[in-house]
Design a protein around this motif. Structure first.
Motif, PDB file in Angstrom:
ATOM      1  N   GLY A   1       0.861  -1.543   0.024  1.00  0.00           N
ATOM      2  CA  GLY A   1      -0.059  -0.168   0.144  1.00  0.00           C
ATOM      3  C   GLY A   1       0.881   1.545   0.340  1.00  0.00           C
ATOM      4  N   ARG A   2       2.373   0.823  -0.694  1.00  0.00           N
ATOM      5  CA  ARG A   2       3.031   2.690  -0.140  1.00  0.00           C
ATOM      6  C   ARG A   2       3.553   2.509  -1.889  1.00  0.00           C
ATOM      7  N   ARG A   3       4.231   3.455  -1.565  1.00  0.00           N
ATOM      8  CA  ARG A   3       4.293   3.997  -3.189  1.00  0.00           C
ATOM      9  C   ARG A   3       5.762   4.308  -2.797  1.00  0.00           C
ATOM     10  N   LEU A   4       6.750   3.242  -3.390  1.00  0.00           N
ATOM     11  CA  LEU A   4       8.163   3.716  -4.001  1.00  0.00           C
ATOM     12  C   LEU A   4       9.062   3.968  -4.834  1.00  0.00           C
ATOM     13  N   VAL A   5      10.339   4.521  -4.412  1.00  0.00           N
ATOM     14  CA  VAL A   5      10.782   4.532  -6.433  1.00  0.00           C
ATOM     15  C   VAL A   5      12.334   4.064  -6.634  1.00  0.00           C
ATOM     16  N   ILE A   6      12.359   3.180  -7.942  1.00  0.00           N
ATOM     17  CA  ILE A   6      13.164   2.613  -7.784  1.00  0.00           C
ATOM     18  C   ILE A   6      13.851   3.150  -9.039  1.00  0.00           C
TER      19      ILE A   6
ATOM     20  N   VAL B   1      14.814   6.771   2.852  1.00  0.00           N
ATOM     21  CA  VAL B   1      15.464   5.003   1.107  1.00  0.00           C
ATOM     22  C   VAL B   1      15.700   4.820   1.551  1.00  0.00           C
ATOM     23  N   TYR B   2      15.836   3.215   1.280  1.00  0.00           N
ATOM     24  CA  TYR B   2      15.388   1.982   1.252  1.00  0.00           C
ATOM     25  C   TYR B   2      16.632   1.477   0.395  1.00  0.00           C
ATOM     26  N   PRO B   3      17.503   0.732   1.152  1.00  0.00           N
ATOM     27  CA  PRO B   3      18.403  -0.353   0.950  1.00  0.00           C
ATOM     28  C   PRO B   3      19.214  -1.243   0.200  1.00  0.00           C
ATOM     29  N   LEU B   4      18.429  -1.647  -0.500  1.00  0.00           N
ATOM     30  CA  LEU B   4      19.058  -2.330  -2.083  1.00  0.00           C
ATOM     31  C   LEU B   4      19.922  -3.383  -2.289  1.00  0.00           C
ATOM     32  N   THR B   5      19.956  -5.044  -2.718  1.00  0.00           N
ATOM     33  CA  THR B   5      21.146  -5.542  -3.062  1.00  0.00           C
ATOM     34  C   THR B   5      20.963  -5.801  -4.439  1.00  0.00           C
ATOM     35  N   ALA B   6      22.087  -6.613  -5.045  1.00  0.00           N
ATOM     36  CA  ALA B   6      22.309  -7.162  -6.018  1.00  0.00           C
ATOM     37  C   ALA B   6      22.635  -8.744  -6.265  1.00  0.00           C
ATOM     38  N   SER B   7      22.290  -9.542  -6.574  1.00  0.00           N
ATOM     39  CA  SER B   7      22.477 -10.603  -6.948  1.00  0.00           C
ATOM     40  C   SER B   7      21.921 -11.425  -8.362  1.00  0.00           C
ATOM     41  N   ASN B   8      22.607 -12.107  -8.949  1.00  0.00           N
ATOM     42  CA  ASN B   8      22.591 -13.004 -10.201  1.00  0.00           C
ATOM     43  C   ASN B   8      21.305 -11.692 -10.735  1.00  0.00           C
ATOM     44  N   GLY B   9      22.387 -10.902 -11.401  1.00  0.00           N
ATOM     45  CA  GLY B   9      21.327  -9.795 -12.304  1.00  0.00           C
ATOM     46  C   GLY B   9      20.603  -9.029 -11.847  1.00  0.00           C
ATOM     47  N   LYS B  10      19.806  -9.688 -10.433  1.00  0.00           N
ATOM     48  CA  LYS B  10      18.540  -8.848 -10.170  1.00  0.00           C
ATOM     49  C   LYS B  10      18.453  -7.895  -8.890  1.00  0.00           C
ATOM     50  N   ILE B  11      17.425  -7.378  -8.756  1.00  0.00           N
ATOM     51  CA  ILE B  11      17.622  -6.079  -7.884  1.00  0.00           C
ATOM     52  C   ILE B  11      16.559  -6.131  -7.481  1.00  0.00           C
ATOM     53  N   TYR B  12      17.292  -6.338  -5.048  1.00  0.00           N
ATOM     54  CA  TYR B  12      16.343  -6.825  -4.426  1.00  0.00           C
ATOM     55  C   TYR B  12      16.101  -5.541  -2.913  1.00  0.00           C
ATOM     56  N   LEU B  13      14.780  -5.982  -3.215  1.00  0.00           N
ATOM     57  CA  LEU B  13      14.784  -4.954  -1.721  1.00  0.00           C
ATOM     58  C   LEU B  13      13.936  -5.473  -0.811  1.00  0.00           C
TER      59      LEU B  13
ATOM     60  N   TYR C   1      21.727   1.354  -8.116  1.00  0.00           N
ATOM     61  CA  TYR C   1      20.123   1.401  -7.867  1.00  0.00           C
ATOM     62  C   TYR C   1      20.476   2.160  -6.094  1.00  0.00           C
ATOM     63  N   VAL C   2      18.816   2.659  -6.282  1.00  0.00           N
ATOM     64  CA  VAL C   2      18.932   3.149  -5.308  1.00  0.00           C
ATOM     65  C   VAL C   2      17.275   3.712  -5.221  1.00  0.00           C
ATOM     66  N   ALA C   3      16.167   3.146  -3.623  1.00  0.00           N
ATOM     67  CA  ALA C   3      15.355   3.428  -3.845  1.00  0.00           C
ATOM     68  C   ALA C   3      15.041   4.060  -2.916  1.00  0.00           C
ATOM     69  N   PHE C   4      13.941   5.206  -3.090  1.00  0.00           N
ATOM     70  CA  PHE C   4      13.651   5.710  -2.121  1.00  0.00           C
ATOM     71  C   PHE C   4      11.776   5.736  -1.389  1.00  0.00           C
ATOM     72  N   ALA C   5      11.251   6.069  -1.010  1.00  0.00           N
ATOM     73  CA  ALA C   5       9.901   7.426  -0.875  1.00  0.00           C
ATOM     74  C   ALA C   5       9.773   7.900  -2.145  1.00  0.00           C
ATOM     75  N   ASP C   6       8.056   7.301  -2.245  1.00  0.00           N
ATOM     76  CA  ASP C   6       7.563   8.637  -3.299  1.00  0.00           C
ATOM     77  C   ASP C   6       7.180  10.114  -2.831  1.00  0.00           C
ATOM     78  N   HIS C   7       7.475   9.345  -2.002  1.00  0.00           N
ATOM     79  CA  HIS C   7       6.663  10.907  -1.363  1.00  0.00           C
ATOM     80  C   HIS C   7       7.475  12.038  -0.961  1.00  0.00           C
ATOM     81  N   CYS C   8       6.865  13.690  -1.529  1.00  0.00           N
ATOM     82  CA  CYS C   8       7.899  14.946  -1.679  1.00  0.00           C
ATOM     83  C   CYS C   8       7.379  15.443   0.504  1.00  0.00           C
ATOM     84  N   THR C   9       8.504  15.410   1.134  1.00  0.00           N
ATOM     85  CA  THR C   9       8.132  15.676   2.482  1.00  0.00           C
ATOM     86  C   THR C   9       7.297  17.442   2.387  1.00  0.00           C
TER      87      THR C   9
END
Length: 268
Positions: free
Chosen positions: A184-189, A247-259, A196-204
């Protein structure tokens, strides 16, 4: 924010609203002329225009509702404005429907019907003003793609706990973003020069969608008022916003980005 009710990227709601505006305006004008000239033909024309306006307004409301629930960012100034826009339009439609029904009863004075139509016309004007603000200020239905931003990307992920694949390693080019719906949340990859980075879509500041903005050199800019944030730390780099974004941490493995969805689920 790109409209979810569109034809080849052209939002349907702005295309359709012109019809009820024209029909209701015409109904009011012909009814006034009918009274001034004591013309049954003009009165009958007003009837047809009013009926057409009611049908057209209902049709225009369908894509409008789709954008209200699916496009307008939640917890934002645009959501409040869109709610007022919708309530004004509903009230306007009710007034014209009542006027249309009263036409069947000859006991009602024409001035009562014209009064209802005039009130509806005024509400329609205020609703249109807010609708214009939603487009030109909040950019609802506008796809402000910048150079090399690529096509709009938006995905919905299931709510299972644990690592989720949010992107393929080569899915995005540098400075491209995509909107992700999760829990139910919106985030941006996004993809920067450093990865790669991940952060909230909501401007404060006012709740604008950052996915609809621009990301360059590790900084994302809100399309509404120009607030800028560091996409790695979330820190504000330029106002008017004063509070950092999540902001949220991401990990990369086997050509894929995980959250880790657990982080999102417990971050609000």
């Amino acid at each position: 924010m790109k409209s979810k009710a569109s034809i080849k990227s052209h939002p349907m709601h702005p295309m359709l609203v012109a019809f009820p505006i024209a029909f209701f305006t015409g109904a009011l004008l012909f009814d006034v002329l009918a009274v001034l000239r004591e013309s049954d033909a003009f009165w009958q024309t007003g009837l047809y225009l009013e009926a057409a306006g009611v049908v057209a307004a209902i049709l225009a409301a369908i894509p409008g509702a789709i954008d209200y629930f699916g496009t307008v960012p939640p917890r934002s100034s645009a959501k409040k404005r869109a709610t007022s826009h919708a309530l004004l339009n509903i009230s306007m439609l009710v007034l014209f429907v009542i006027a249309l029904i009263l036409r069947e009863d000859r006991a009602f004075m024409p001035f009562v019907i014209i009064g209802l139509e005039l009130a509806g016309f005024i509400l329609m004007g205020f609703a249109g003003w807010m609708g214009g603000t939603l487009v030109y200020r909040n950019q609802i239905g506008v796809d402000p793609r910048y150079a090399h931003a690529g096509k709009w990307k938006e995905v919905y992920l299931d709510g299972k706990e644990g690592p989720l694949i949010v992107a393929e390693e080569n899915e995005l080019k540098i400075n491209q973003m995509k909107l992700v719906h999760l829990h139910g949340r919106r985030l941006v990859i996004g993809r920067t020069e450093e990865g790669y980075v991940a952060f909230a879509d909501h401007c404060t500041h006012r709740g604008g969608s950052l996915a609809g903005g621009a990301m360059i050199c590790g900084t994302v800019q809100c399309p509404w008022h120009g607030s800028q944030f560091d996409v790695k730390t979330g820190a504000v780099t330029a106002g008017p916003a004063k509070t950092a974004i999540a902001v949220y941490p991401l990990t990369a493995s086997n050509g894929k980005i995980y959250l880790d969805s657990h982080v999102i689920h417990h971050s609000y």
